[in-house]
Design a protein around this motif. Sequence first.
Motif, PDB file in Angstrom:
ATOM      1  N   HIS A   1       1.867  16.202  32.912  1.00 27.69           N
ATOM      2  CA  HIS A   1       2.607  15.877  31.701  1.00 27.69           C
ATOM      3  C   HIS A   1       3.364  17.151  31.350  1.00 27.69           C
ATOM      4  O   HIS A   1       2.758  18.197  31.145  1.00 27.69           O
ATOM      5  CB  HIS A   1       1.657  15.469  30.583  1.00 27.69           C
ATOM      6  CG  HIS A   1       2.363  15.064  29.326  1.00 27.69           C
ATOM      7  ND1 HIS A   1       1.689  14.558  28.248  1.00 27.69           N
ATOM      8  CD2 HIS A   1       3.668  15.095  28.952  1.00 27.69           C
ATOM      9  CE1 HIS A   1       2.538  14.282  27.270  1.00 27.69           C
ATOM     10  NE2 HIS A   1       3.759  14.613  27.685  1.00 27.69           N
TER      11      HIS A   1
ATOM     12  N   MET B   1       4.387  12.189  33.491  1.00 25.83           N
ATOM     13  CA  MET B   1       4.856  12.022  32.113  1.00 25.83           C
ATOM     14  C   MET B   1       5.657  13.262  31.733  1.00 25.83           C
ATOM     15  O   MET B   1       5.327  14.365  32.154  1.00 25.83           O
ATOM     16  CB  MET B   1       3.675  11.897  31.142  1.00 25.83           C
ATOM     17  CG  MET B   1       2.886  10.639  31.258  1.00 25.83           C
ATOM     18  SD  MET B   1       1.447  10.618  30.141  1.00 25.83           S
ATOM     19  CE  MET B   1       2.222  10.586  28.537  1.00 25.83           C
TER      20      MET B   1
ATOM     21  N   THR C   1      -2.056  12.277  26.497  1.00 20.08           N
ATOM     22  CA  THR C   1      -2.192  12.628  27.911  1.00 20.08           C
ATOM     23  C   THR C   1      -3.551  12.199  28.450  1.00 20.08           C
ATOM     24  O   THR C   1      -3.632  11.597  29.527  1.00 20.08           O
ATOM     25  CB  THR C   1      -2.002  14.147  28.114  1.00 20.08           C
ATOM     26  OG1 THR C   1      -0.730  14.517  27.582  1.00 20.08           O
ATOM     27  CG2 THR C   1      -2.088  14.536  29.564  1.00 20.08           C
TER      28      THR C   1
END
Length: 151
Positions: free
Chosen positions: A134, A98, A117
């Motif tokens: 992330h 991500m 997350t």
Amino acid sequence: MIAAMTLYEPVGKTPNPLARDPLAVAGFVPRESEDDVACDLLRPHFPPDREILLLAGFDGYERLVRLERAEGDRRGRCIITPQSWRGLLGSRIATVLMAHNHPSGAAWPSDADRRCTQEAAVFLRTLDIELVDHLIFVESGHFSFRRAQLL
């Protein structure tokens, strides 16, 4: 009893928030130290004026299989739609990365970033897919949840 001292920044000098936040320092990667994935694959997708979220799906050989993009809404929040998850998960991926940007320039994660997350990691784990990191991009570099040990 000794009174605590307060450090004031000189007038006209912008304070460095990273210097006061050990979490941000631990997870921050300067732009000149970014790897190829961050620098060449992800960074070009982030405009300086609005928030964008990317979901990069990789196969078991660490090859990029699919890249999903979510635009920010009127309040600047990025929402991962069910269509984005379906497109990503239908591609036989093994891992997900991500990434999003903070046009404000603040590199550390907000409470919403942390919740998102953790929820994504739990969701993907139930499907036997690993959320590898992330990343939060700003002009001077990016913050890594993995590097800050938040994943």
